[in-house]
Scaffold this motif. Structure first.
Motif, PDB file in Angstrom:
ATOM      1  N   CYS A  56       0.837  -1.194   0.000  1.00 43.15           N
ATOM      2  CA  CYS A  56       0.000   0.000   0.000  1.00 43.15           C
ATOM      3  C   CYS A  56       0.873   1.246   0.000  1.00 43.15           C
ATOM      4  CB  CYS A  56      -0.864  -0.024   1.257  1.00 43.15           C
ATOM      5  SG  CYS A  56      -1.984   1.369   1.348  1.00 43.15           S
TER       6      CYS A  56
ATOM      7  N   HIS B 109      -0.238   4.196   0.988  1.00 43.01           N
ATOM      8  CA  HIS B 109      -0.669   5.123   2.026  1.00 43.01           C
ATOM      9  C   HIS B 109       0.089   4.848   3.328  1.00 43.01           C
ATOM     10  CE1 HIS B 109      -3.630   6.436  -0.723  1.00 43.01           C
ATOM     11  NE2 HIS B 109      -4.124   5.214  -0.847  1.00 43.01           N
ATOM     12  N   ARG B 110      -0.086   5.739   4.249  1.00 35.43           N
ATOM     13  CA  ARG B 110       0.600   5.586   5.533  1.00 35.43           C
ATOM     14  C   ARG B 110      -0.375   5.924   6.651  1.00 35.43           C
ATOM     15  NH1 ARG B 110       3.250   3.175   2.543  1.00 35.43           N
ATOM     16  NH2 ARG B 110       5.448   3.472   1.983  1.00 35.43           N
ATOM     17  N   CYS B 111      -1.501   5.229   6.681  1.00 35.46           N
ATOM     18  CA  CYS B 111      -2.485   5.486   7.738  1.00 35.46           C
ATOM     19  C   CYS B 111      -1.809   5.249   9.088  1.00 35.46           C
ATOM     20  CB  CYS B 111      -3.696   4.582   7.578  1.00 35.46           C
ATOM     21  SG  CYS B 111      -4.500   4.851   5.999  1.00 35.46           S
TER      22      CYS B 111
ATOM     23  N   PHE C 237      -2.620   4.258  11.950  1.00 42.01           N
ATOM     24  CA  PHE C 237      -2.891   3.104  12.817  1.00 42.01           C
ATOM     25  C   PHE C 237      -2.453   1.798  12.176  1.00 42.01           C
ATOM     26  CE2 PHE C 237      -6.659   4.200  10.340  1.00 42.01           C
ATOM     27  CZ  PHE C 237      -6.857   3.024   9.642  1.00 42.01           C
ATOM     28  N   CYS C 238      -1.859   1.860  10.986  1.00 46.32           N
ATOM     29  CA  CYS C 238      -1.661   0.649  10.183  1.00 46.32           C
ATOM     30  C   CYS C 238      -0.183   0.344   9.997  1.00 46.32           C
ATOM     31  CB  CYS C 238      -2.316   0.852   8.818  1.00 46.32           C
ATOM     32  SG  CYS C 238      -2.171  -0.570   7.739  1.00 46.32           S
TER      33      CYS C 238
ATOM     34  N   ILE D 118       0.719  -2.195   7.792  1.00 48.71           N
ATOM     35  CA  ILE D 118       0.839  -2.987   6.552  1.00 48.71           C
ATOM     36  C   ILE D 118       1.960  -2.465   5.645  1.00 48.71           C
ATOM     37  CG2 ILE D 118      -0.343  -3.559   4.359  1.00 48.71           C
ATOM     38  CD1 ILE D 118      -1.983  -5.033   6.243  1.00 48.71           C
ATOM     39  N   PRO D 119       2.030  -1.132   5.379  1.00 50.95           N
ATOM     40  CA  PRO D 119       3.099  -0.681   4.484  1.00 50.95           C
ATOM     41  C   PRO D 119       4.492  -1.007   5.037  1.00 50.95           C
ATOM     42  CG  PRO D 119       1.431   1.013   4.722  1.00 50.95           C
ATOM     43  CD  PRO D 119       1.132  -0.029   5.756  1.00 50.95           C
TER      44      PRO D 119
ATOM     45  N   GLN E 137      -5.002  -4.270  -0.608  1.00 49.16           N
ATOM     46  CA  GLN E 137      -5.048  -3.311   0.498  1.00 49.16           C
ATOM     47  C   GLN E 137      -5.792  -2.057   0.068  1.00 49.16           C
ATOM     48  OE1 GLN E 137      -4.017  -4.524   3.195  1.00 49.16           O
ATOM     49  NE2 GLN E 137      -2.639  -6.135   2.512  1.00 49.16           N
TER      50      GLN E 137
ATOM     51  N   TYR F 115     -11.300   2.715  -2.040  1.00 48.08           N
ATOM     52  CA  TYR F 115     -11.313   4.063  -1.466  1.00 48.08           C
ATOM     53  C   TYR F 115     -12.043   4.992  -2.427  1.00 48.08           C
ATOM     54  CZ  TYR F 115      -8.380   2.344   2.127  1.00 48.08           C
ATOM     55  OH  TYR F 115      -7.938   1.623   3.179  1.00 48.08           O
TER      56      TYR F 115
ATOM     57  N   ARG G 286      -5.839   9.286   6.531  1.00 47.82           N
ATOM     58  CA  ARG G 286      -6.602   8.449   5.611  1.00 47.82           C
ATOM     59  C   ARG G 286      -6.552   8.979   4.191  1.00 47.82           C
ATOM     60  NH1 ARG G 286      -7.454   3.716   6.035  1.00 47.82           N
ATOM     61  NH2 ARG G 286      -9.546   3.638   5.217  1.00 47.82           N
ATOM     62  N   PRO G 287      -6.493   8.046   3.206  1.00 46.60           N
ATOM     63  CA  PRO G 287      -6.523   8.493   1.811  1.00 46.60           C
ATOM     64  C   PRO G 287      -7.920   8.942   1.406  1.00 46.60           C
ATOM     65  CG  PRO G 287      -6.447   6.095   1.931  1.00 46.60           C
ATOM     66  CD  PRO G 287      -6.328   6.605   3.343  1.00 46.60           C
TER      67      PRO G 287
END
Ligand code: SF4
Length: 445
Positions: free
Chosen positions: A150, A152-154, A156-157, A159-160, A194, A240, A278-279
């Motif tokens: 992903c 994005h760089r949220c 709380f996440c 995953i990246p 994602q 999204y 958020r994106p």
């Protein structure tokens, strides 16, 4: 307290030979790292050891065999790859305990062998697909992963950090897989990633030739259209609300793709969305929803929300409730914020006390259950297509309407369903509804 993720397995690597082999080792380790594995600098800490061999000269072969022997003696769980993979029989004759032997440049095989030897523990924070769905048997619905990682760089996440930036699969390869699944009996394809709307960005939305002629662009809309031609239900997850999502809605109205969008909004209050990073949060979402519903009145919007995110005030939460009341989403899941180990959000100020999170969660669930009950009650008397997931011995059956993804949404409970089989798609007259599920009978019975 931070949520501790299950400890991933550790992989040790012994890389022998030339720089090309070293590059191969790096590629294998990069892929394993992206899959969530950790690396072990020594034999003792590794769950499995990879020996990337060199077979260029006899002396190199002997060195490789010695390295395999040492890894077996020190660890015992060894996978051999590299140039000596060509001599698998000789390796197995000398070291019958090796777990797998793969050849040079066979990245997928060697990574697959690691997954078999030391499987990743499932984690709700990392895995898109619920654990119990990971069956290898043929079935009537299948998950189709179109990308990994992903951009994005949220906050709380993680995953990246674990899986890296977006890497899209080629659309022709995805379509080949989907065709095979449909030929093997899949009636419903669940598109996952994602960030499905970002699909193809890394491929610069290039065009790829199709097997039987024609071509397909690496873009969500084009992929969805081609998947829709295969004759199975196509359900889009993790979308999204970027502007180009508008182009998929007509495909839903045409019946090529299920009128269903899973959009993880997570919140509605601007400052919480900003803190979440958020994106696509700038989009005027309520207006977009109204526009989508005008084009495709039957569209189901599913979403998830986080309550109690650091800094969420009572006013922010009220804003969210008000927004939900206006948005009238069909399906809503909610989570109380949990600091996942390694997530940037953990360092944000204003952590919300647990009892406040609980109270907000209960309020949100009560509101969304009421909205869901009203929406489902409006379906009573209609005849809807239902896919059968299970049949009972007593003549009942359980299925899902187009508005229900497996595992996460509601179900349709059928009476007088004799003669139906799992995977059938049948018209069902809806007789009753509650907060989450529908009750009905095959049409005409
Ligand atoms: S969009 Fe955000 S939440 Fe989703 S995978 Fe990317 S960083 Fe994580």
């Amino acid at each position: 307290m931070a949520t501790i993720l299950p400890t991933p397995p550790k992989v040790g690597m012994v890389s022998l030979g030339c720089p090309k082999n070293l590059v191969d080792s790096e590629r294998i380790l990069t892929k394993l790292r992206a899959d969530g594995y950790r690396m072990s600098p020594d034999y003792a800490g590794a769950d499995v050891v990879l020996v990337n061999t060199c077979g260029f000269l006899d002396s190199a072969k002997e060195e490789s065999l010695e390295a395999i022997g040492e890894a077996i003696a020190e660890n015992g769980r060894v996978i051999v790859t590299g140039c000596m993979g060509k001599e698998a029989e000789a390796i197995r004759a000398r070291f019958p305990q090796v777990l797998a032997v793969t050849g040079a440049h066979q990245y997928e095989e060697v990574v697959g062998a690691v997954h078999t030897a030391a499987p990743m523990p499932p984690s709700a924070f990392l895995d898109l697909v619920p654990e119990r769905d990971l069956k290898l048997t043929p079935r009537h619905y299948s998950y189709l992963k179109i990308s990994e990682g992903c951009n994005h760089r949220c906050s709380f996440c993680i995953i990246p950090a674990l899986r890296g930036d977006l890497v899209s699969r080629r659309p022709d390869a995805i379509l080949r897989e989907a065709e095979k699944l449909v030929a093997a009996g899949t009636r419903e394809l669940l598109v996952i990633s994602q960030d499905t709307s970002a699909y193809g960005l890394d491929l610069r939305h290039a065009t790829y030739p199709l097997k039987g002629g024609g071509e397909v662009r690496a873009h969500m809309t084009d992929l969805a259209r081609e998947l829709g031609k295969l004759g199975a239900w196509v359900r889009l997850h993790y979308v999204y609300p970027y502007p180009h999502v508008d182009q998929v809605i007509p495909l839903m109205a045409e019946g090529l793709v299920l009128p269903y969008l899973d959009i993880p909004f997570q919140h509605a209050a601007p400052n919480v969305l900003k803190a979440m990073k958020r994106p696509a949060n700038e989009a005027k979402v309520l207006e977009r929803l109204a526009k989508w519903r005008a084009i495709c009145p039957d569209i189901t919007i599913r979403s998830t929300f986080v309550v109690g995110f650091p800094g969420e005030t009572e006013a922010d939460f009220e804003y969210l409730l008000q927004w939900l009341d206006e948005a009238q989403l069909d399906r809503v899941g909610a989570f109380r914020f949990e600091p996942v180990e390694g997530a940037a959000a953990n360092a944000l100020p204003g952590h919300v006390p647990e009892e406040v999170k609980e109270e907000r969660y209960a309020r949100l669930m009560a509101l969304t259950a009421r909205i869901s009950a009203e929406k489902l009650a409006a379906k009573v008397g209609r005849t809807l297509p239902v896919i059968i997931d299970a049949v009972d011995e007593d003549g009942g059956a359980t299925g899902r309407s187009q508005a229900d993804a497996p595992e996460i949404d509601g179900e349709v409970f059928l009476r007088d369903a004799h003669g139906l089989s799992v995977g059938d798609i049948v018209p069902v007259t809806i007789e009753d509804a509650d907060e989450h599920d529908l009750y009905g009978v095959p049409a005409g019975r």
